[in-house]
Design a protein around this motif. Structure first.
Motif, PDB file in Angstrom:
ATOM      1  N   ARG A 150       1.551  71.731  64.267  1.00 49.60           N
ATOM      2  CA  ARG A 150       2.051  71.890  65.630  1.00 49.60           C
ATOM      3  C   ARG A 150       3.506  71.441  65.693  1.00 49.60           C
ATOM      4  N   LEU A 151       4.354  72.320  66.159  1.00 52.57           N
ATOM      5  CA  LEU A 151       5.786  72.033  66.243  1.00 52.57           C
ATOM      6  C   LEU A 151       6.272  72.313  67.655  1.00 52.57           C
ATOM      7  N   ASP A 152       7.331  71.621  68.062  1.00 57.73           N
ATOM      8  CA  ASP A 152       7.942  71.914  69.356  1.00 57.73           C
ATOM      9  C   ASP A 152       8.439  73.360  69.349  1.00 57.73           C
ATOM     10  N   PRO A 153       8.417  74.033  70.512  1.00 57.47           N
ATOM     11  CA  PRO A 153       8.671  75.481  70.536  1.00 57.47           C
ATOM     12  C   PRO A 153      10.049  75.891  70.036  1.00 57.47           C
ATOM     13  N   GLU A 154      11.043  74.995  70.119  1.00 62.08           N
ATOM     14  CA  GLU A 154      12.388  75.392  69.708  1.00 62.08           C
ATOM     15  C   GLU A 154      12.642  75.233  68.217  1.00 62.08           C
ATOM     16  N   ILE A 155      11.693  74.633  67.489  1.00 63.42           N
ATOM     17  CA  ILE A 155      11.916  74.282  66.085  1.00 63.42           C
ATOM     18  C   ILE A 155      12.075  75.536  65.222  1.00 63.42           C
ATOM     19  N   ARG A 156      13.037  75.489  64.310  1.00 61.89           N
ATOM     20  CA  ARG A 156      13.253  76.566  63.336  1.00 61.89           C
ATOM     21  C   ARG A 156      12.378  76.319  62.111  1.00 61.89           C
ATOM     22  N   THR A 157      11.879  77.391  61.493  1.00 63.76           N
ATOM     23  CA  THR A 157      11.041  77.255  60.309  1.00 63.76           C
ATOM     24  C   THR A 157      11.449  78.272  59.245  1.00 63.76           C
ATOM     25  N   ARG A 158      11.088  77.969  58.018  1.00 59.29           N
ATOM     26  CA  ARG A 158      11.301  78.891  56.898  1.00 59.29           C
ATOM     27  C   ARG A 158      10.126  78.779  55.946  1.00 59.29           C
ATOM     28  N   ALA A 159       9.466  79.899  55.665  1.00 60.24           N
ATOM     29  CA  ALA A 159       8.367  79.912  54.699  1.00 60.24           C
ATOM     30  C   ALA A 159       8.945  79.793  53.291  1.00 60.24           C
ATOM     31  N   LEU A 160       8.259  79.026  52.437  1.00 56.20           N
ATOM     32  CA  LEU A 160       8.777  78.789  51.086  1.00 56.20           C
ATOM     33  C   LEU A 160       7.832  79.262  49.986  1.00 56.20           C
ATOM     34  N   ALA A 161       6.568  78.912  50.065  1.00 53.47           N
ATOM     35  CA  ALA A 161       5.649  79.248  48.973  1.00 53.47           C
ATOM     36  C   ALA A 161       4.219  79.282  49.490  1.00 53.47           C
ATOM     37  N   THR A 162       3.390  80.014  48.778  1.00 50.66           N
ATOM     38  CA  THR A 162       1.965  80.100  49.098  1.00 50.66           C
ATOM     39  C   THR A 162       1.174  79.745  47.848  1.00 50.66           C
ATOM     40  N   PRO A 263      -8.405  80.311  52.690  1.00 51.90           N
ATOM     41  CA  PRO A 263      -7.019  80.751  52.913  1.00 51.90           C
ATOM     42  C   PRO A 263      -6.079  79.956  52.020  1.00 51.90           C
ATOM     43  N   PRO A 264      -4.994  80.579  51.536  1.00 50.45           N
ATOM     44  CA  PRO A 264      -4.023  79.832  50.720  1.00 50.45           C
ATOM     45  C   PRO A 264      -3.274  78.819  51.570  1.00 50.45           C
ATOM     46  N   MET A 265      -2.696  77.850  50.908  1.00 53.01           N
ATOM     47  CA  MET A 265      -1.865  76.854  51.577  1.00 53.01           C
ATOM     48  C   MET A 265      -0.455  77.422  51.689  1.00 53.01           C
ATOM     49  N   GLU A 266       0.052  77.530  52.903  1.00 53.80           N
ATOM     50  CA  GLU A 266       1.389  78.073  53.134  1.00 53.80           C
ATOM     51  C   GLU A 266       2.360  76.923  53.353  1.00 53.80           C
ATOM     52  N   LEU A 267       3.297  76.788  52.429  1.00 52.76           N
ATOM     53  CA  LEU A 267       4.269  75.704  52.471  1.00 52.76           C
ATOM     54  C   LEU A 267       5.573  76.201  53.075  1.00 52.76           C
ATOM     55  N   GLY A 268       6.160  75.374  53.910  1.00 49.15           N
ATOM     56  CA  GLY A 268       7.423  75.763  54.534  1.00 49.15           C
ATOM     57  C   GLY A 268       8.214  74.534  54.928  1.00 49.15           C
ATOM     58  N   MET A 269       9.367  74.767  55.524  1.00 52.55           N
ATOM     59  CA  MET A 269      10.147  73.644  56.040  1.00 52.55           C
ATOM     60  C   MET A 269      10.568  73.953  57.467  1.00 52.55           C
ATOM     61  N   ALA A 270      10.811  72.898  58.223  1.00 53.57           N
ATOM     62  CA  ALA A 270      11.158  73.025  59.636  1.00 53.57           C
ATOM     63  C   ALA A 270      12.307  72.078  59.954  1.00 53.57           C
ATOM     64  N   TRP A 271      13.144  72.498  60.910  1.00 54.63           N
ATOM     65  CA  TRP A 271      14.266  71.659  61.332  1.00 54.63           C
ATOM     66  C   TRP A 271      14.605  71.981  62.783  1.00 54.63           C
ATOM     67  N   HIS A 272      15.371  71.106  63.415  1.00 52.75           N
ATOM     68  CA  HIS A 272      15.729  71.316  64.812  1.00 52.75           C
ATOM     69  C   HIS A 272      16.969  72.206  64.906  1.00 52.75           C
ATOM     70  N   PRO A 273      17.032  73.088  65.912  1.00 49.80           N
ATOM     71  CA  PRO A 273      18.183  74.004  66.011  1.00 49.80           C
ATOM     72  C   PRO A 273      19.519  73.314  66.232  1.00 49.80           C
ATOM     73  N   ARG A 274      19.515  72.020  66.607  1.00 49.71           N
ATOM     74  CA  ARG A 274      20.801  71.332  66.744  1.00 49.71           C
ATOM     75  C   ARG A 274      21.565  71.329  65.424  1.00 49.71           C
ATOM     76  N   ASN A 275      20.832  71.497  64.306  1.00 46.28           N
ATOM     77  CA  ASN A 275      21.456  71.449  62.990  1.00 46.28           C
ATOM     78  C   ASN A 275      21.778  72.824  62.414  1.00 46.28           C
ATOM     79  N   ASP A 276      21.524  73.888  63.176  1.00 46.24           N
ATOM     80  CA  ASP A 276      21.779  75.235  62.660  1.00 46.24           C
ATOM     81  C   ASP A 276      23.234  75.427  62.249  1.00 46.24           C
ATOM     82  N   GLY A 277      24.148  74.898  63.047  1.00 45.14           N
ATOM     83  CA  GLY A 277      25.561  75.115  62.774  1.00 45.14           C
ATOM     84  C   GLY A 277      26.203  74.046  61.915  1.00 45.14           C
TER      85      GLY A 277
END
Length: 298
Positions: A150-162, A263-277
């Motif tokens: 569960r992540l806050d709605p504004e959080i950015r994510t990127r899928a990395l590996a399965t 189901p496979p384990m889906e690994l990813g990373m998440a960060w706050h959009p304040r850090n996008d730039g």
């Protein structure tokens, strides 16, 4: 003062013409004239006066020319995304919330990658106790790494590996004496891994669909503890396929596929959009992703 007025003044002091200044600014001569009138009122000086077909600066305008040009350059440096970023000069600590199993797999390679380019960068790994909380939003964590919940709605994510989950047992475990089907798998005693002490999960739901149940004899808070326990007992631990193969071998463990449809384990990373730039944060995320994607089987 409106910073746009400084831009107008800078161009006027270069062109000495309202018409040419308007062309450079992409606006009308009338708009430039209105801006010049505002500048005159603000400064208390005519700034530019008519001389034949053009304009000439007053002594006050000449004094201001260098200062105005430097202010414009300073604003451009401040507002230009990523301007001047060089990793070698970076001195910063990044925080990563990660499961222990992921930390053990990526921390070494990540540290080497970072220090090759930025010797002044440090990394702090935080436990999963920050998971599913507001740590990213509050800035307590730079990146969350793992199975994202569960992540806050504004959080950015990127899928990395399965990765599919696998079972881990000691060499010589009785279950290895023959083919492992769902019945034999369910009949063995298991180790659960949960910080909250949960005993049931996807494996139990898959077994229930087959009319089977397993016994979770022990629940431990980390995968490291589970692997050490599996090494010394006939309990079954869980891991990820091709994950930490050297560690699994060193502990005297064997991995085998779980005989269930999971189901496979889906690994990813998440960060706050304040850090996008933030170029430094982006640089760190790229190295973190590379460390995960460089693992066997990725």
């Amino acid at each position: 003062m409106d910073l746009n007025l400084l831009r107008v003044l800078d161009v006027l002091l270069q062109e000495h013409s309202v018409t040419r200044a308007a062309e450079r600014l992409g606006t009308s001569p009338a708009a430039v004239s209105r801006s010049l009138a505002r500048l005159r009122r603000a400064v208390g000086d005519p700034l530019l006066v008519r001389a034949g077909q053009g304009l000439v600066p007053t002594p006050r305008a000449v004094e201001l020319r260098g200062e105005v040009a430097e202010l414009i350059r300073s604003c451009a440096r401040v507002l230009r995304p990523g301007a001047g970023f060089e990793a070698v000069h970076l001195h910063r600590t990044f925080t990563v919330q990660a499961a222990e199993l992921l930390l053990a797999a990526v921390a070494g390679d990540l540290t080497e990658r970072l220090h090759r380019e930025a010797p002044g960068v440090d990394t702090v790994f935080l436990p999963e106790s920050y998971e599913d909380g507001p740590a990213l939003r509050q800035g307590l964590v730079d990146v969350e790494l793992g199975v994202l919940g569960r992540l806050d709605p504004e959080i950015r994510t990127r899928a990395l590996a399965t990765r599919p989950p696998v079972a881990l047992v000691r060499h010589g475990h009785p279950i290895l004496t023959g083919p492992v089907d769902a019945g034999r798998f369910a009949a063995a005693a298991h180790i659960g891994v949960s910080r909250q002490g949960r005993r049931h999960g996807p494996i139990d739901r898959a077994l229930a669909e087959l009319g089977l149940r397993r016994r979770v004899s022990v629940v431990v808070p980390s995968h490291t503890a589970a692997m050490l326990l599996a090494r010394d007992t006939d309990l079954i631990a869980l891991g990820l396929a091709d994950w930490l193969p050297a560690t699994v071998q060193a502990l005297g463990l064997r991995a085998f596929p779980i005989p269930l449809r999971l189901p496979p384990m889906e690994l990813g990373m998440a960060w706050h959009p304040r850090n996008d730039g933030d170029p430094a944060h982006h640089w760190f995320r790229e190295h973190l992703a590379a460390a995960v994607l460089g693992l066997p089987g990725s």
